[in-house]
Scaffold this active site. Structure first.
Site, PDB file in Angstrom:
ATOM      1  N   GLY A   1       0.811  -1.216   0.000  1.00  0.00           N
ATOM      2  CA  GLY A   1       0.000   0.000   0.000  1.00  0.00           C
ATOM      3  C   GLY A   1       0.843   1.263   0.000  1.00  0.00           C
ATOM      4  O   GLY A   1       0.556   2.222  -0.718  1.00  0.00           O
ATOM      5  N   CYS A   2       1.899   1.262   0.788  1.00  0.00           N
ATOM      6  CA  CYS A   2       2.767   2.442   0.883  1.00  0.00           C
ATOM      7  C   CYS A   2       3.543   2.653  -0.419  1.00  0.00           C
ATOM      8  O   CYS A   2       3.764   3.792  -0.832  1.00  0.00           O
ATOM      9  CB  CYS A   2       3.706   2.320   2.073  1.00  0.00           C
ATOM     10  SG  CYS A   2       2.799   2.256   3.648  1.00  0.00           S
ATOM     11  N   SER A   3       3.927   1.569  -1.057  1.00  0.00           N
ATOM     12  CA  SER A   3       4.612   1.674  -2.353  1.00  0.00           C
ATOM     13  C   SER A   3       3.664   2.242  -3.398  1.00  0.00           C
ATOM     14  O   SER A   3       4.032   3.147  -4.153  1.00  0.00           O
ATOM     15  CB  SER A   3       5.123   0.310  -2.817  1.00  0.00           C
ATOM     16  OG  SER A   3       6.121  -0.162  -1.939  1.00  0.00           O
TER      17      SER A   3
END
Length: 163
Positions: free
Chosen positions: A43-45
């Site tokens: 998700g952060c990527s």
């Protein structure tokens, strides 16, 4: 939680290159400041890559983008290299800044409660006042939503100047 019109809390944190960056260094143009849980996770990527993909549009609308997580500057450097990111990342290992912004607190996952980073984004005006807040966001499509809101805000400020 912060709201529109609040003064953005001051911070000074190291970036991916170990250079300390303060809020005051970033003012003078609009700042999109986003908090995310962990480098190199799916998700952060996705969120960081979406902000990078839209960087030119944010720039054309007078905004800089800065991400903050509890990861170390070394982790940020690897994350930037691995994902070809073009945004600055700041390291808030003690979660002090995330706490000031209401982006650290109680979360629930699979019925369990724990403390962690609450994915949040703030649009901060050139003067350091908060123009918009986004709490508990989903990574997918978030950067586009922030860009759309930035354009709306820019349109409103243009209308106010004309009246």
């Amino acid at each position: 939680m912060l709201k529109q019109g609040d003064q953005a809390p001051h911070f000074a944190l190291p970036n991916q290159d170990g250079i300390e960056v303060a809020l005051n260094d970033l003012l003078g143009r609009v700042l999109v400041l986003y908090f995310y849980p962990k480098d190199n996770t799916s998700g952060c990527s996705l969120e960081a890559q979406d902000f990078t993909a839209l960087l030119e549009e944010f720039d054309l609308n007078g905004a800089s983008i800065v991400g903050i997580s509890p990861d170390s500057q070394k982790s940020h450097k690897r994350f930037i290299e691995n994902k070809q990111l073009q945004i600055m990342l700041l390291s808030d290992q003690e979660k002090v800044v995330a706490s000031k912004y209401g982006a650290f607190g109680e979360k629930k996952l699979y019925g369990k409660t724990y403390e962690g980073i609450i994915r949040s984004t703030f649009i901060i005006g050139e003067d350091g006042k908060i123009l918009e807040t986004f709490y508990n966001v989903k990574a997918k499509g978030h950067a586009q939503k922030v860009l759309e809101r930035l354009k709306e805000l820019k349109g409103k400020s243009g209308e106010e100047k004309r009246s």
